[in-house]
Design a protein around this motif. Structure first.
Motif, PDB file in Angstrom:
ATOM      1  N   ILE A  13      -4.600  15.339   3.808  1.00  0.00           N
ATOM      2  CA  ILE A  13      -4.461  13.988   2.838  1.00  0.00           C
ATOM      3  C   ILE A  13      -4.650  12.943   3.811  1.00  0.00           C
ATOM      4  CG2 ILE A  13      -1.983  13.911   3.415  1.00  0.00           C
ATOM      5  CD1 ILE A  13      -1.733  13.256   0.396  1.00  0.00           C
ATOM      6  N   ASP A  14      -4.900  11.714   3.491  1.00  0.00           N
ATOM      7  CA  ASP A  14      -5.223  10.520   4.335  1.00  0.00           C
ATOM      8  C   ASP A  14      -3.976  10.411   5.321  1.00  0.00           C
ATOM      9  OD1 ASP A  14      -3.814   7.818   3.259  1.00  0.00           O
ATOM     10  OD2 ASP A  14      -3.804   9.697   1.834  1.00  0.00           O
ATOM     11  N   PHE A  15      -4.285   9.839   6.444  1.00  0.00           N
ATOM     12  CA  PHE A  15      -3.270   9.708   7.543  1.00  0.00           C
ATOM     13  C   PHE A  15      -2.313   8.625   7.221  1.00  0.00           C
ATOM     14  CE2 PHE A  15      -2.179   7.863  11.875  1.00  0.00           C
ATOM     15  CZ  PHE A  15      -1.840   9.088  12.230  1.00  0.00           C
ATOM     16  N   ALA A  16      -2.738   7.742   6.534  1.00  0.00           N
ATOM     17  CA  ALA A  16      -1.605   6.426   6.107  1.00  0.00           C
ATOM     18  C   ALA A  16      -0.635   6.855   5.413  1.00  0.00           C
ATOM     19  CB  ALA A  16      -2.551   5.132   5.730  1.00  0.00           C
TER      20      ALA A  16
ATOM     21  N   VAL B 213       0.773  -1.074   0.145  1.00  0.00           N
ATOM     22  CA  VAL B 213       0.087   0.116   0.003  1.00  0.00           C
ATOM     23  C   VAL B 213       0.755   1.336  -0.086  1.00  0.00           C
ATOM     24  CG1 VAL B 213      -1.713   1.172   1.167  1.00  0.00           C
ATOM     25  CG2 VAL B 213      -1.920  -1.140   1.179  1.00  0.00           C
ATOM     26  N   VAL B 214       2.004   1.252   0.740  1.00  0.00           N
ATOM     27  CA  VAL B 214       3.060   2.340   0.852  1.00  0.00           C
ATOM     28  C   VAL B 214       3.360   2.575  -0.372  1.00  0.00           C
ATOM     29  CG1 VAL B 214       4.875   3.026   1.606  1.00  0.00           C
ATOM     30  CG2 VAL B 214       3.386   2.045   3.356  1.00  0.00           C
ATOM     31  N   SER B 215       3.979   1.588  -1.196  1.00  0.00           N
ATOM     32  CA  SER B 215       4.606   1.772  -2.392  1.00  0.00           C
ATOM     33  C   SER B 215       3.479   2.157  -3.570  1.00  0.00           C
ATOM     34  CB  SER B 215       5.039   0.450  -3.012  1.00  0.00           C
ATOM     35  OG  SER B 215       5.502   0.458  -4.146  1.00  0.00           O
ATOM     36  N   ALA B 216       2.287   1.992  -3.546  1.00  0.00           N
ATOM     37  CA  ALA B 216       1.167   2.294  -4.384  1.00  0.00           C
ATOM     38  C   ALA B 216       1.033   3.741  -4.104  1.00  0.00           C
ATOM     39  CB  ALA B 216      -0.019   1.265  -4.332  1.00  0.00           C
ATOM     40  N   THR B 217       0.821   4.037  -2.929  1.00  0.00           N
ATOM     41  CA  THR B 217       0.312   5.543  -2.433  1.00  0.00           C
ATOM     42  C   THR B 217       1.725   6.265  -2.936  1.00  0.00           C
ATOM     43  OG1 THR B 217      -0.690   4.561  -0.603  1.00  0.00           O
ATOM     44  CG2 THR B 217      -0.313   6.752  -0.543  1.00  0.00           C
ATOM     45  N   SER B 218       2.748   5.930  -2.782  1.00  0.00           N
ATOM     46  CA  SER B 218       4.084   6.894  -3.214  1.00  0.00           C
ATOM     47  C   SER B 218       3.779   7.232  -4.386  1.00  0.00           C
ATOM     48  CB  SER B 218       5.273   6.087  -2.761  1.00  0.00           C
ATOM     49  OG  SER B 218       5.247   5.812  -1.530  1.00  0.00           O
ATOM     50  N   LEU B 219       3.724   6.065  -5.128  1.00  0.00           N
ATOM     51  CA  LEU B 219       3.589   6.184  -6.935  1.00  0.00           C
ATOM     52  C   LEU B 219       2.371   7.335  -7.094  1.00  0.00           C
ATOM     53  CD1 LEU B 219       4.331   2.633  -7.875  1.00  0.00           C
ATOM     54  CD2 LEU B 219       5.894   4.671  -8.106  1.00  0.00           C
TER      55      LEU B 219
ATOM     56  N   SER C 283       3.221   6.576   6.531  1.00  0.00           N
ATOM     57  CA  SER C 283       4.127   5.372   5.649  1.00  0.00           C
ATOM     58  C   SER C 283       5.416   6.498   4.924  1.00  0.00           C
ATOM     59  CB  SER C 283       3.225   4.999   4.431  1.00  0.00           C
ATOM     60  OG  SER C 283       2.766   5.886   3.563  1.00  0.00           O
ATOM     61  N   GLY C 284       5.292   7.758   5.251  1.00  0.00           N
ATOM     62  CA  GLY C 284       6.309   8.395   4.326  1.00  0.00           C
ATOM     63  C   GLY C 284       6.011   8.786   3.047  1.00  0.00           C
ATOM     64  N   ALA C 285       4.876   8.186   2.366  1.00  0.00           N
ATOM     65  CA  ALA C 285       4.576   8.680   1.087  1.00  0.00           C
ATOM     66  C   ALA C 285       4.616  10.082   0.475  1.00  0.00           C
ATOM     67  CB  ALA C 285       3.295   7.880   0.612  1.00  0.00           C
ATOM     68  N   VAL C 286       3.976  10.806   1.586  1.00  0.00           N
ATOM     69  CA  VAL C 286       3.874  12.237   1.277  1.00  0.00           C
ATOM     70  C   VAL C 286       5.168  12.800   1.211  1.00  0.00           C
ATOM     71  CG1 VAL C 286       1.717  12.260   2.294  1.00  0.00           C
ATOM     72  CG2 VAL C 286       3.629  12.860   3.692  1.00  0.00           C
ATOM     73  N   PHE C 287       5.980  12.345   1.875  1.00  0.00           N
ATOM     74  CA  PHE C 287       7.532  13.022   1.692  1.00  0.00           C
ATOM     75  C   PHE C 287       8.360  12.304   0.580  1.00  0.00           C
ATOM     76  CE2 PHE C 287       6.718  12.477   6.485  1.00  0.00           C
ATOM     77  CZ  PHE C 287       6.608  13.902   6.544  1.00  0.00           C
ATOM     78  N   ALA C 288       8.003  11.145  -0.047  1.00  0.00           N
ATOM     79  CA  ALA C 288       8.801  10.733  -1.266  1.00  0.00           C
ATOM     80  C   ALA C 288       8.222  11.239  -2.212  1.00  0.00           C
ATOM     81  CB  ALA C 288       8.386   9.231  -1.288  1.00  0.00           C
TER      82      ALA C 288
ATOM     83  N   ASN D 105       5.660   5.493  17.514  1.00  0.00           N
ATOM     84  CA  ASN D 105       6.102   3.969  17.905  1.00  0.00           C
ATOM     85  C   ASN D 105       7.222   3.458  17.003  1.00  0.00           C
ATOM     86  OD1 ASN D 105       4.718   3.347  15.444  1.00  0.00           O
ATOM     87  ND2 ASN D 105       2.833   3.082  16.594  1.00  0.00           N
ATOM     88  N   ASP D 106       7.611   2.295  17.395  1.00  0.00           N
ATOM     89  CA  ASP D 106       8.855   1.663  16.528  1.00  0.00           C
ATOM     90  C   ASP D 106       8.230   1.410  15.082  1.00  0.00           C
ATOM     91  OD1 ASP D 106      10.347   1.868  18.817  1.00  0.00           O
ATOM     92  OD2 ASP D 106       9.882  -0.251  19.344  1.00  0.00           O
ATOM     93  N   LYS D 107       7.225   1.006  14.945  1.00  0.00           N
ATOM     94  CA  LYS D 107       6.837   0.695  13.503  1.00  0.00           C
ATOM     95  C   LYS D 107       6.775   1.904  12.657  1.00  0.00           C
ATOM     96  CE  LYS D 107       3.686  -3.207  14.307  1.00  0.00           C
ATOM     97  NZ  LYS D 107       2.341  -3.872  14.180  1.00  0.00           N
ATOM     98  N   ARG D 108       6.335   2.991  13.181  1.00  0.00           N
ATOM     99  CA  ARG D 108       6.354   4.418  12.260  1.00  0.00           C
ATOM    100  C   ARG D 108       7.587   4.782  12.074  1.00  0.00           C
ATOM    101  NH1 ARG D 108       0.970   6.776  15.477  1.00  0.00           N
ATOM    102  NH2 ARG D 108      -0.486   5.423  14.110  1.00  0.00           N
ATOM    103  N   LYS D 109       8.480   4.336  13.017  1.00  0.00           N
ATOM    104  CA  LYS D 109      10.052   4.932  12.962  1.00  0.00           C
ATOM    105  C   LYS D 109      10.788   4.223  11.668  1.00  0.00           C
ATOM    106  CE  LYS D 109      10.850   6.158  17.849  1.00  0.00           C
ATOM    107  NZ  LYS D 109      11.773   5.916  19.080  1.00  0.00           N
ATOM    108  N   LYS D 110      10.155   3.143  11.274  1.00  0.00           N
ATOM    109  CA  LYS D 110      10.740   2.404  10.415  1.00  0.00           C
ATOM    110  C   LYS D 110      10.676   3.196   8.856  1.00  0.00           C
ATOM    111  CE  LYS D 110      10.465  -2.081  12.131  1.00  0.00           C
ATOM    112  NZ  LYS D 110       9.548  -3.504  11.841  1.00  0.00           N
ATOM    113  N   SER D 111       9.480   4.089   8.763  1.00  0.00           N
ATOM    114  CA  SER D 111       9.057   4.788   7.674  1.00  0.00           C
ATOM    115  C   SER D 111       9.317   6.223   7.941  1.00  0.00           C
ATOM    116  CB  SER D 111       7.715   4.570   7.018  1.00  0.00           C
ATOM    117  OG  SER D 111       7.348   3.222   7.234  1.00  0.00           O
ATOM    118  N   VAL D 112       9.480   7.028   9.049  1.00  0.00           N
ATOM    119  CA  VAL D 112       9.394   8.303   9.018  1.00  0.00           C
ATOM    120  C   VAL D 112      10.165   8.728  10.164  1.00  0.00           C
ATOM    121  CG1 VAL D 112       7.022   8.838   7.857  1.00  0.00           C
ATOM    122  CG2 VAL D 112       7.356   8.533  10.617  1.00  0.00           C
ATOM    123  N   ALA D 113      10.573  10.006  10.227  1.00  0.00           N
ATOM    124  CA  ALA D 113      11.547  10.418  11.424  1.00  0.00           C
ATOM    125  C   ALA D 113      10.566  11.375  12.308  1.00  0.00           C
ATOM    126  CB  ALA D 113      12.734  11.424  10.972  1.00  0.00           C
TER     127      ALA D 113
END
Length: 283
Positions: free
Chosen positions: A95-98, A14-20, A102-107, A121-129
């Motif tokens: 824009i949507d929260f996910a 989902v992250v990849s698709a959202t980024s694109l 996921s960091g898609a808005v920054f990409a 949380n740790d899960k989110r830290k994998k994708s954003v600062a």
């Protein structure tokens, strides 16, 4: 979105698709429009403004007032960060929260930073600062006063509303089997609350801040239980990016300054009706 306005990460696909998708449609936020801060600071996605992504509405953190202007506790901090960066304005991208967590808005270069009572949380830290933590929260249970609901155990055989991609949803899912309720997923906080009002669900779980704010003007409803989840909020930035790190440093400096000069406490009292029980710890 306790994690006032809390959220959990989407799957990688989902992250990849959202980024694109964001990259394909984002002409106004492309690299062509990126501009350096005149004072020699970091590059921003649009000239003359600090662009901030959020997901409206999440009162009292970010919401539109009667004139249509975005205001709230988070917005006050965003404006302080813009001032720190020498920018005269803050531009909001709803824009949507996910796609934020996921960091898609920054990409896709949609924004310089994101906000929304987002639990660190740790899960989110994998994708954003994340910024320095700026707010402490818990999860809370909202119900009609006449419902007889006092805790999750009161919901056996009933329906509990949750907001998608939030820590509240995660908490509800974790405790669902033990308490025998069904979860109903809503896209945002307003529709989740409306679900309780209409009787579509028997109760709702979300961050304590916005639910307590709702009860101030809706006396037939109450936060019947808070769950000490020990959550802290942070603003979001692109991960592992030197330019984004400068923007994050500016936000952290603005947060520290607001605590020292009293503007943080004044903003907190304005939006929550009391002084903070615990001030953020900044070095």
């Amino acid at each position: 979105m306790s994690q006032v306005r809390s959220r959990i990460l989407g799957v990688a696909a989902v992250v990849s698709a959202t980024s694109l998708a964001l990259a394909a449609c984002g002409s106004g936020s492309s690299n062509n429009n990126a501009a350096s801060n005149p004072s020699g600071g970091p590059q921003l996605v649009s000239q003359g403004t600090l662009t901030v992504c959020t997901h409206l509405s999440y009162k009292p953190f970010e919401f539109k007032d009667s004139s249509g202007k975005v205001v709230g506790f988070d917005m006050d901090l965003a404006q302080a960060a813009a001032k720190q960066l020498g920018q005269p304005d803050v531009t909001i991208v709803d824009i949507d929260f996910a796609s934020q967590t996921s960091g898609a808005v920054f990409a896709a270069k949609k924004c310089d930073m994101a906000m929304g009572a987002v639990t660190i949380n740790d899960k989110r830290k994998k994708s954003v600062a994340f910024s320095t933590p700026y707010f402490s929260a818990t999860q809370a249970l909202l119900a009609k006063k006449s419902s007889g609901i006092t805790d999750l155990s009161s919901l056996k055989g009933k329906k509990l509303g949750v907001q998608t991609d939030t820590t509240g949803q995660a908490y509800a899912d974790k405790n669902k089997d033990a308490n025998g309720y069904e979860t109903v997923v809503f896209d945002d906080l307003p529709t989740e609350i409306a679900g309780v009002q209409s009787g579509r669900v028997d109760a709702a779980i979300n961050d304590n801040g916005p639910l307590l704010d709702f009860t101030k003007t809706n006396p037939d409803f109450a936060v019947v239980k808070e769950f000490d989840t020990g959550e802290q909020y942070g603003f979001l930035f692109q991960k592992d990016d030197a330019n984004a790190a400068k923007i994050k440093d500016a936000f952290n400096a603005a947060l520290k300054k607001s605590i020292q000069d009293g503007s943080y406490k004044a903003s907190y009292k304005k939006w929550f009706g009391s002084e903070p029980a615990v001030m953020p710890s900044v070095s």
